[in-house]
Motif scaffolding. Structure first.
Motif, PDB file in Angstrom:
ATOM      1  N   ALA A   1      26.965  87.978 -16.840  1.00  0.00           N
ATOM      2  CA  ALA A   1      27.867  88.982 -16.276  1.00  0.00           C
ATOM      3  C   ALA A   1      29.033  88.195 -15.683  1.00  0.00           C
ATOM      4  O   ALA A   1      29.102  87.951 -14.488  1.00  0.00           O
ATOM      5  N   GLY A   2      29.925  87.804 -16.585  1.00  0.00           N
ATOM      6  CA  GLY A   2      30.899  86.770 -16.284  1.00  0.00           C
ATOM      7  C   GLY A   2      31.757  87.026 -15.067  1.00  0.00           C
ATOM      8  O   GLY A   2      32.067  86.093 -14.315  1.00  0.00           O
TER       9      GLY A   2
ATOM     10  N   ARG B   1      30.109  91.432 -12.285  1.00  0.00           N
ATOM     11  CA  ARG B   1      29.786  92.867 -12.305  1.00  0.00           C
ATOM     12  C   ARG B   1      29.179  93.189 -13.669  1.00  0.00           C
ATOM     13  O   ARG B   1      29.445  92.506 -14.657  1.00  0.00           O
ATOM     14  N   VAL B   2      28.410  94.253 -13.721  1.00  0.00           N
ATOM     15  CA  VAL B   2      27.901  94.707 -15.012  1.00  0.00           C
ATOM     16  C   VAL B   2      28.035  96.226 -15.071  1.00  0.00           C
ATOM     17  O   VAL B   2      27.713  96.933 -14.115  1.00  0.00           O
ATOM     18  N   ALA B   3      28.605  96.715 -16.175  1.00  0.00           N
ATOM     19  CA  ALA B   3      28.627  98.159 -16.429  1.00  0.00           C
ATOM     20  C   ALA B   3      27.335  98.517 -17.139  1.00  0.00           C
ATOM     21  O   ALA B   3      26.868  97.764 -18.006  1.00  0.00           O
TER      22      ALA B   3
ATOM     23  N   VAL C   1      29.777 102.685 -22.151  1.00  0.00           N
ATOM     24  CA  VAL C   1      30.416 101.558 -21.473  1.00  0.00           C
ATOM     25  C   VAL C   1      31.832 101.321 -22.020  1.00  0.00           C
ATOM     26  O   VAL C   1      32.717 100.890 -21.276  1.00  0.00           O
TER      27      VAL C   1
ATOM     28  N   MET D   1      34.252 103.140 -20.047  1.00  0.00           N
ATOM     29  CA  MET D   1      34.558 102.507 -18.754  1.00  0.00           C
ATOM     30  C   MET D   1      35.534 101.344 -18.931  1.00  0.00           C
ATOM     31  O   MET D   1      35.932 100.713 -17.952  1.00  0.00           O
TER      32      MET D   1
ATOM     33  N   LEU E   1      33.105  94.016 -18.071  1.00  0.00           N
ATOM     34  CA  LEU E   1      34.463  94.514 -17.795  1.00  0.00           C
ATOM     35  C   LEU E   1      35.497  93.397 -17.912  1.00  0.00           C
ATOM     36  O   LEU E   1      36.702  93.675 -17.876  1.00  0.00           O
TER      37      LEU E   1
ATOM     38  N   PRO F   1      37.229  99.160 -13.733  1.00  0.00           N
ATOM     39  CA  PRO F   1      36.528 100.149 -14.556  1.00  0.00           C
ATOM     40  C   PRO F   1      37.314 101.456 -14.639  1.00  0.00           C
ATOM     41  O   PRO F   1      37.970 101.858 -13.681  1.00  0.00           O
TER      42      PRO F   1
END
Lengths: 323, 323
Positions: free
Chosen positions: A44-45, A48-50, A84, A87, A148, A153
């Protein structure tokens, strides 16, 4: 169901069946720990992760006399991946919970898994985990993770009066395909395929986020219904223009044959997983997007300034086979 | 089912039902974008996310005549949360796919959601998204995200000969509870509750990762079966010692009443969601962990140096009600 004489899931057992589903599948660089442990680990570079989850049920969201198991797997990925994409994220990983009766041929499971795996691979995502359980019907629960890549987002709640409403992809084609299946009509293969396996415009979601769109959603329940979610969440009205949404010849022709109104399909048909977004009026629409209307002060969704009567879209517990 | 005379899911419709499920639920700081959009956004502070998915099916993993809907929700969280705990991660977010018949009372859905929400909140995690669909039976698909907080993930594949095998939590209690339910015996409420709602030792997973455990797993299929997964993945043999796993008085007493062998429960009973890990021999076991055996060269799992005959644990498609 393919090869009903072959071995069943019960013959093979849970662990081998899961191994078969992930064996030989390439993992992208974002899969740090793949299947075979209690959990997977995915990169999750940007910190954050959607994430989104969807469930497809046999007889409700798909039928094995209309779709192959492979198409069912592909549809599950498309439906979930579009969430996703809406988003502004790029799908990185899928997890699959699969319920099926014990007499399900292992070939069916293999084909669903192959459809999931190949569809994920096509968009650069891994299939990183799963669960296989006994159920009374085939149930496919898919969760998607998205990256993202540093972008804000896209929410449903930040559309503003004056924004341009734009669409990426097309609507009404899955509903037309469903109507054709329901009527036993096997012409219009492209429309049938649109119902079997939607094609979300994944890249358009990323482009919308790069263009700082104010709001976005995927069209899963129908154009008016899903724009309605943006209108409600943002406290605005959305007006769409019929001239910008004209059904194409294929839809018109199919509608004539079925005695249907193609506008119903375009405006209220679900499951195409096109993307809709609201852009500042002075922003040049990115590749893949075309204007279909305008955000105004007020509430609800109008077509050429007037409320549309009739169904606004599809709901899970209303009558009818599928969304 | 509670209040069968109240409104059903079909009466209320999909969107209100989802809103009810998440309304008023506090979100932790890690929930950057909560429910109400196409996807949620969850913090992944160290640039990685641990993720796992599980599916629970009515009549297979739970029964509404044995468990309340709230307990079913709590069990789904515990079962899933234990998977990321076994990786050494802290659960941060849950997503829930829920399938149910249209005549399901909305009160049942509310209670399942409440159980999920309160169990997540107790461990500091959010419920960030969901999907509600029509199905022939109640199906709960849960996905958990976890934060490794900079620690190396605990795998199944890195146990080494000479390691100490340790257990956090207890095994056999859920199986004892299941046997009591099956026999219509309503004594031993703590054992019945252990089957209804397992209590994974979440903190012990984090502690094991801090102590650089070589391998770990949660005990979902049975102690021997799950240690067998570590043994296979690591290419080692695991020997456990009966003296270190003595059934307590409660298990022994229940076994006498049912004419059962408490050692079957302790060694092969699933669903307790205790954690097992392999530590370097010179590491002091962290809080919550106790030694139960040793890793050796070889393959498979032995008890006091001998293979155990009989079932090694539970598999999804074998006979019997539940794991």
């Amino acid at each position: 169901m393919s090869d009903p004489t072959g071995p069943t899931v019960a013959d093979v057992g849970e662990f081998p069946a899961i191994s078969r589903a992930v064996a030989g599948r390439r993992q992208p660089d974002t899969t740090l720990v793949g299947p075979g442990h209690d959990a997977a680990v995915v990169a999750a570079g940007d910190g954050r992760v959607a994430v989104s989850t969807d469930m497809l049920v046999e007889g409700r969201h798909f039928r094995f006399d209309w779709s192959t198991p492979r198409q069912v797997g592909r549809k599950a990925v498309a439906q979930n991946g579009a969430d996703v994409a809406a988003m502004g994220a790029r799908p990185t990983a899928f997890l699959v919970g699969l319920g099926c009766p014990p007499d399900t041929p292992i070939a069916v499971l293999d084909e669903i898994s192959a459809g999931i795996g190949e569809a994920a691979e096509e968009i650069g995502a891994g299939v990183v985990g799963g669960d296989l359980v006994q159920a009374g019907q085939v149930v496919v629960a898919v969760t998607v993770l998205g990256d993202l890549e540093g972008r804000a987002p896209l929410l449903r709640s930040a559309a503003r009066a004056g924004d341009t409403v734009a669409l990426a992809g097309r609507t009404g084609r899955s509903a037309a395909g469903l109507a054709l299946f329901g009527a036993g009509h096997r012409g219009y293969p492209a429309l049938l395929d649109a119902h079997r396996v939607p094609s979300p415009p994944y890249a358009a979601g990323v482009e919308a986020a790069r263009a700082a769109a104010h709001a976005a959603t995927d069209i899963s329940d129908g154009l008016i219904a899903d724009l309605g979610h943006i209108a409600t969440a943002s406290g605005v009205m959305i007006d769409i223009e019929r001239d910008l949404l004209e059904p194409d010849d294929e839809l018109r022709s199919a509608a004539v044959e079925l005695g249907a109104d193609p506008w119903d399909w375009v405006l209220t048909g679900g499951e195409d997983h096109a993307l809709a977004a609201c852009f500042a009026a002075d922003v040049a629409l990115p590749d893949g997007w075309r204007r279909i209307g305008t955000v105004r002060a007020g509430r609800g969704v109008t077509v050429d300034g007037r409320p549309r009567t009739g169904s606004g879209g599809w709901q899970s517990f209303s009558a009818g086979h599928s969304r």
